[in-house]
Design a protein around this motif. Structure first.
Motif, PDB file in Angstrom:
ATOM      1  N   ASP A 240      -9.732   6.658  -4.686  1.00 25.77           N
ATOM      2  CA  ASP A 240      -8.883   5.821  -4.249  1.00 25.77           C
ATOM      3  C   ASP A 240      -7.772   6.450  -4.040  1.00 25.77           C
ATOM      4  O   ASP A 240      -7.055   6.755  -3.557  1.00 25.77           O
ATOM      5  CB  ASP A 240      -9.288   4.837  -3.650  1.00 25.77           C
ATOM      6  CG  ASP A 240      -9.472   3.794  -5.362  1.00 25.77           C
ATOM      7  OD1 ASP A 240     -10.175   4.703  -6.022  1.00 25.77           O
ATOM      8  OD2 ASP A 240      -9.781   2.756  -4.861  1.00 25.77           O
ATOM      9  N   VAL A 241      -7.215   5.880  -5.255  1.00 24.62           N
ATOM     10  CA  VAL A 241      -4.981   6.349  -6.174  1.00 24.62           C
ATOM     11  C   VAL A 241      -5.218   7.785  -5.760  1.00 24.62           C
ATOM     12  O   VAL A 241      -4.054   7.940  -5.366  1.00 24.62           O
ATOM     13  CB  VAL A 241      -5.802   5.843  -7.326  1.00 24.62           C
ATOM     14  CG1 VAL A 241      -4.772   6.003  -7.398  1.00 24.62           C
ATOM     15  CG2 VAL A 241      -6.912   4.675  -7.469  1.00 24.62           C
ATOM     16  N   LEU A 242      -6.026   8.312  -5.897  1.00 23.78           N
ATOM     17  CA  LEU A 242      -5.876   9.882  -6.145  1.00 23.78           C
ATOM     18  C   LEU A 242      -5.272  10.241  -4.174  1.00 23.78           C
ATOM     19  O   LEU A 242      -4.808  11.401  -3.515  1.00 23.78           O
ATOM     20  CB  LEU A 242      -6.834  11.033  -6.488  1.00 23.78           C
ATOM     21  CG  LEU A 242      -7.034  10.670  -7.789  1.00 23.78           C
ATOM     22  CD1 LEU A 242      -8.006  12.058  -8.493  1.00 23.78           C
ATOM     23  CD2 LEU A 242      -5.149  11.193  -8.905  1.00 23.78           C
ATOM     24  N   ARG A 243      -5.946   9.456  -3.495  1.00 17.96           N
ATOM     25  CA  ARG A 243      -6.555  10.211  -1.831  1.00 17.96           C
ATOM     26  C   ARG A 243      -4.587   9.505  -1.235  1.00 17.96           C
ATOM     27  O   ARG A 243      -4.104  10.309  -0.739  1.00 17.96           O
ATOM     28  CB  ARG A 243      -7.939   8.430  -1.215  1.00 17.96           C
ATOM     29  CG  ARG A 243      -7.489   8.616   0.119  1.00 17.96           C
ATOM     30  CD  ARG A 243      -8.752   7.843   0.753  1.00 17.96           C
ATOM     31  NE  ARG A 243      -7.919   5.738   0.364  1.00 17.96           N
ATOM     32  CZ  ARG A 243      -8.638   4.954  -0.023  1.00 17.96           C
ATOM     33  NH1 ARG A 243      -9.724   5.379   0.307  1.00 17.96           N
ATOM     34  NH2 ARG A 243      -8.158   4.083  -0.234  1.00 17.96           N
ATOM     35  N   ASP A 244      -4.456   8.416  -1.910  1.00 18.17           N
ATOM     36  CA  ASP A 244      -3.037   7.867  -1.387  1.00 18.17           C
ATOM     37  C   ASP A 244      -2.071   8.739  -2.033  1.00 18.17           C
ATOM     38  O   ASP A 244      -1.134   8.766  -1.429  1.00 18.17           O
ATOM     39  CB  ASP A 244      -2.921   5.720  -1.806  1.00 18.17           C
ATOM     40  CG  ASP A 244      -4.865   5.321  -1.082  1.00 18.17           C
ATOM     41  OD1 ASP A 244      -4.995   6.206  -0.577  1.00 18.17           O
ATOM     42  OD2 ASP A 244      -4.100   3.437  -1.812  1.00 18.17           O
ATOM     43  N   GLU A 245      -2.450   8.526  -3.275  1.00 22.08           N
ATOM     44  CA  GLU A 245      -1.217   9.598  -3.541  1.00 22.08           C
ATOM     45  C   GLU A 245      -1.162  11.337  -3.107  1.00 22.08           C
ATOM     46  O   GLU A 245       0.045  11.657  -2.937  1.00 22.08           O
ATOM     47  CB  GLU A 245      -1.808  10.293  -4.921  1.00 22.08           C
ATOM     48  CG  GLU A 245      -0.410  10.623  -5.721  1.00 22.08           C
ATOM     49  CD  GLU A 245      -0.880  11.590  -7.045  1.00 22.08           C
ATOM     50  OE1 GLU A 245      -0.620   9.715  -8.167  1.00 22.08           O
ATOM     51  OE2 GLU A 245      -1.758  11.237  -7.921  1.00 22.08           O
ATOM     52  N   LEU A 246      -2.342  12.254  -2.856  1.00 18.89           N
ATOM     53  CA  LEU A 246      -1.896  12.879  -1.850  1.00 18.89           C
ATOM     54  C   LEU A 246      -1.576  13.158  -0.344  1.00 18.89           C
ATOM     55  O   LEU A 246      -0.764  13.407  -0.233  1.00 18.89           O
ATOM     56  CB  LEU A 246      -4.042  13.339  -1.366  1.00 18.89           C
ATOM     57  CG  LEU A 246      -3.725  14.723  -0.951  1.00 18.89           C
ATOM     58  CD1 LEU A 246      -3.014  15.922  -1.422  1.00 18.89           C
ATOM     59  CD2 LEU A 246      -5.442  15.210  -1.162  1.00 18.89           C
ATOM     60  N   GLY A 247      -1.926  11.344   0.205  1.00 16.50           N
ATOM     61  CA  GLY A 247      -1.090  11.272   1.582  1.00 16.50           C
ATOM     62  C   GLY A 247       0.027  11.697   0.967  1.00 16.50           C
ATOM     63  O   GLY A 247       1.074  11.254   2.362  1.00 16.50           O
ATOM     64  N   GLY A 248       0.842  10.979  -0.182  1.00 21.11           N
ATOM     65  CA  GLY A 248       1.792   9.867  -0.080  1.00 21.11           C
ATOM     66  C   GLY A 248       2.313  11.250  -0.876  1.00 21.11           C
ATOM     67  O   GLY A 248       4.005  11.460   0.145  1.00 21.11           O
TER      68      GLY A 248
END
Length: 396
Positions: A240-248
């Motif tokens: 979930d953290v990596l999901r948000d980071e990729l989106g950012g």
């Protein structure tokens, strides 16, 4: 030894090693208490591990203290920059020399092209704190590498390899939610964007042949996720953290609608992102992604290997726990993926159950499944077949 004269009129000696037309690499070393330094405090010899730096770039070594043991001012570094005829410099702060490097970069962020801080290993009184350095360098937009040096690294090529990779001109950085992410970019600026996302324990360098091929007619971005490669290691990992980071990352670089090609752990993050923010992903390629079906039997707690790792070990127990018991919403959200999706499966040699990948492809409304019998690392084992599948699928 050559010398230069700062504004105070006291000549300072420096050493030059290596030849060639490339820009000089300025290395600031510590005082006589620095174990990498020679016994002669007036002799700024290059630290042993940095002599292994490959390439033809000259390396200029300056001690961070004068002959009387007094710390040099940042103005001395700037005088050296002018003396070398450079508008901006690539700067290394080695161990105790890192304090001067940080002071200079904080005062003159526009005169630093890149900054490497080789820090001592954990201890009660480090030469300087990386956390404090990050705060001091808030205005610096140039790429920064924090490299922890263990006692064994003075006799190995580990430091030299890391620095040489960091100084690759293809590497850039962007800050996403306070985390500095490194990425490589290639291809024509007006090419259709493709974003490559690596798997666990890997980095942007895993995409070499794939990136080279796609960059002929695409603008290709290969990111180092947090904890990997040249990016920060801030902790706080998970799909979930990596999901948000990729989106950012996509938002920061204006890449909404790009084709995202992702492997393994990175594919899991990309899959979750395409569910949550469909407008960010134009087309989606998932190479051997986790299917987010609870593992049976669950993975046991992994033992950390000895020695230095190329990634933050904290990633392993965190993501293993999520694979053992994934959020039910991650699987239930697959029908929300609007992007045309290609699921690449590695066949029987893969550790991922292939029926689970088939089920994942069936759950995504506009998805197809292609099997390339290569195991889990399709893009490395069979790059030509991997690229053929992507090009047949299309990139928008």
């Amino acid at each position: 030894m050559p010398t230069f004269t700062p504004h105070d009129g006291v000549a300072l000696a420096y050493r030059v090693r290596g030849e060639g037309p490339g820009r000089p690499l300025v290395c600031l070393i510590g005082d006589p208490g620095d174990p990498s330094d020679p016994s002669d405090p007036s002799d700024p010899r290059e630290p042993e591990e940095l002599t292994r730096l490959a390439g033809q770039r000259p390396r200029v070594t300056l001690r961070s203290r004068d002959a009387d043991g007094r710390p040099l001012p940042a103005a001395a570094v700037d005088a050296l920059r002018v003396h070398l005829g450079q508008e901006r410099i690539d700067l290394i702060g080695h161990l105790a020399g890192g304090e001067l490097a940080v002071r200079y970069a904080a005062l003159h962020p526009d005169r630093v092209r890149s900054l490497v801080l080789v820090t001592p290993g954990p201890g009660p009184d480090p030469a300087f704190s990386p956390e404090r350095a990050r705060r001091a360098l808030a205005a610096l937009t140039a790429p920064v590498l924090f490299l922890e040096r263990g006692p064994e690294d003075a006799e190995s090529d580990a430091v030299a390899r890391a620095v040489a990779a960091f100084l690759d001109p293809a590497v850039r950085t962007v800050v996403v939610d306070g985390v500095r992410l490194a990425y490589r970019v290639a291809g024509p600026e007006d090419g259709r964007p493709v974003v490559l996302v690596h798997g666990r324990g890997e980095s942007s360098t895993t995409w070499g042949p794939v990136m080279e091929d796609l960059a002929v007619d695409h603008r290709v971005y290969a990111v180092d996720l947090r904890g990997h490669g040249l990016s920060d290691r801030p902790g706080g990992y998970g799909f979930d953290v990596l999901r948000d980071e990729l989106g950012g990352f996509l938002k920061a670089l204006g890449l909404a609608g790009a084709t995202v090609v992702a492997h393994s752990m990175g594919a899991g993050a990309a899959c979750l992102l395409a569910q949550r923010e469909p407008a960010l992903v134009g087309r989606l390629v998932l190479e051997e992604p986790p299917a987010f079906v609870p593992l049976d039997p669950p993975r046991p707690v992994a033992d950390r290997p000895e020695g230095r790792l190329a990634f933050d070990w904290e990633i392993v127990p965190t993501t293993d726990a999520q694979l053992n018991a994934p959020e039910p919403a991650w699987r239930a959200g697959l029908p929300a993926i609007a992007a045309p999706t290609l699921v690449l499966a590695g066949g029987p040699a893969s550790h991922i159950p292939q029926d689970q990948l088939a089920g994942l492809a069936e759950a995504v409304p506009d998805a197809r499944l292609v099997t390339i019998e290569a195991g889990h690392l399709i893009h490395e084992a069979r790059p030509a077949a991997f690229l053929a599948a992507i090009r047949e699928f299309g990139t928008g």
